[in-house]
Design an enzyme around this catalytic site. Structure first.
Site, PDB file in Angstrom:
ATOM      1  N   ILE A 195     -21.056  17.594 -13.485  1.00  0.00           N
ATOM      2  CA  ILE A 195     -19.949  17.727 -13.126  1.00  0.00           C
ATOM      3  C   ILE A 195     -18.475  16.633 -12.345  1.00  0.00           C
ATOM      4  O   ILE A 195     -19.087  16.446 -12.639  1.00  0.00           O
ATOM      5  CB  ILE A 195     -20.638  19.175 -11.629  1.00  0.00           C
ATOM      6  CG1 ILE A 195     -21.092  17.439 -10.783  1.00  0.00           C
ATOM      7  CG2 ILE A 195     -21.459  19.770 -12.111  1.00  0.00           C
ATOM      8  CD1 ILE A 195     -21.656  18.489  -9.793  1.00  0.00           C
ATOM      9  N   ASP A 196     -17.823  17.652 -12.308  1.00  0.00           N
ATOM     10  CA  ASP A 196     -16.754  16.721 -11.624  1.00  0.00           C
ATOM     11  C   ASP A 196     -16.534  15.705 -10.764  1.00  0.00           C
ATOM     12  O   ASP A 196     -17.487  16.553  -9.479  1.00  0.00           O
ATOM     13  CB  ASP A 196     -15.107  17.768 -12.164  1.00  0.00           C
ATOM     14  CG  ASP A 196     -14.808  18.795 -13.080  1.00  0.00           C
ATOM     15  OD1 ASP A 196     -15.140  18.583 -14.042  1.00  0.00           O
ATOM     16  OD2 ASP A 196     -14.075  20.493 -12.839  1.00  0.00           O
TER      17      ASP A 196
END
Length: 304
Positions: free
Chosen positions: A136-137
């Site tokens: 995930i970012d």
């Protein structure tokens, strides 16, 4: 560097990536596809794509690179571990933490923390991404599953590939959505003019996001987003595409932001998967972080 030469001796046509996955049982399908994309695989001396159909007596050559020796140091960084057994670790990643080392980033990542916390991690993705099945970012918070061994890694990667893994996010977007729910089915690829960004691109990879309204405010909407696919920046790109970018998003959001935030208000709230050893479905859920709650409370007060 090693070169493997394989002879295709089946009577029925078979996709190149499927054939290689059958041969390299210890490697994930994404790893196989990466080898093909990096032009390390040839068929009869010619570069082919993953979907190329092999024919009887085709010769497939695969160049296997030696692992890059990088000094990724373990760091005693606190981890919010939701679950752990001999096969997997489920963690709740905070906003601001990069998942794995990359160009210019060698410290402070989830991988650095994991190397200190746990000595057993899968090696399928190499020395810079041990155990990392999905990402995930940096500025997205929430749940990730990490593989402790290659068998677990492969089984989790297959669930990502066939879209059977449950991935649910909570996002605060700009504007007020009129419809209660919807599906965005638009392909995503690297932006043709800005390589930092992703974009909806005609010839991109298929990307599907299901969303539904949780609560409406005067100028914003709290939404639940469920991923069917998992493209880079998928929710951020899709919500911006329909005119409702994420609050705080420095790349796809409004240039003028009302709140002073460190990044987009996006939280990976729920993750569910078939356990690689037991075969049973397990699911984990976390609350949105305090900074996210603070903004929601401000908007709630304005609604009254």
């Amino acid at each position: 560097m090693e070169t493997r030469k394989l002879l295709f001796e089946e009577n029925e046509d078979t996709r190149l990536d499927v054939f290689l996955k059958q041969y390299f049982k210890d490697k994930s399908r994404s790893h196989i596809q990466k080898l093909i994309e990096e032009k390390l695989v040839t068929v009869n001396g010619k570069i082919k794509k993953s979907n190329y159909k092999l024919k009887f007596n085709d010769e497939v050559s695969v160049i296997l690179k030696e692992p890059v020796s990088l000094n990724i140091e373990p760091e005693e960084i606190p981890l919010d571990v939701l679950y752990e057994d001999r096969d997997v670790i489920v963690v709740n990643k905070p906003q601001g933490m990069v998942v794995h080392p990359a160009a210019g980033i060698k410290t402070g990542t989830l991988v650095n923390a994991l190397l200190s916390y746990c000595s057993d991690l899968s090696g399928i993705n190499g020395v810079t991404r041990p155990g990392i099945v999905h990402r995930i970012d940096k500025d997205t918070s929430g749940i990730l599953v990490v593989a402790k061994n290659d068998n677990s890694h492969n089984k989790l990667a297959e669930q990502l590939k066939d879209h059977s893994m449950t991935r649910e996010y909570i996002a605060l977007v700009e504007g007020v959505l009129k419809e209660e729910k919807g599906t965005i089915d638009k392909p995503i690829a690297r932006h043709p003019k800005d390589k930092i960004k992703m974009a909806v691109v005609l010839n991109g990879k298929r990307a599907v996001t299901h969303y539904s309204v949780i609560e409406r405010f005067k100028n914003n909407t709290l939404v639940k987003c469920v991923l069917e696919t998992g493209r880079t920046h998928q929710i951020r790109v899709h919500m911006a595409y329909i005119g409702h970018p994420l609050v705080g998003d420095p790349v796809y959001g409004y240039k003028k932001q009302r709140f002073k935030l460190e990044g987009q208000l996006l939280h990976a709230r729920k993750l569910g998967f078939i356990h690689p050893s037991t075969g049973k479905y397990i699911e984990f859920e976390t609350e949105i972080p305090e900074y996210f709650k603070r903004i929601i409370n401000i908007l709630k007060k304005e609604n009254n």
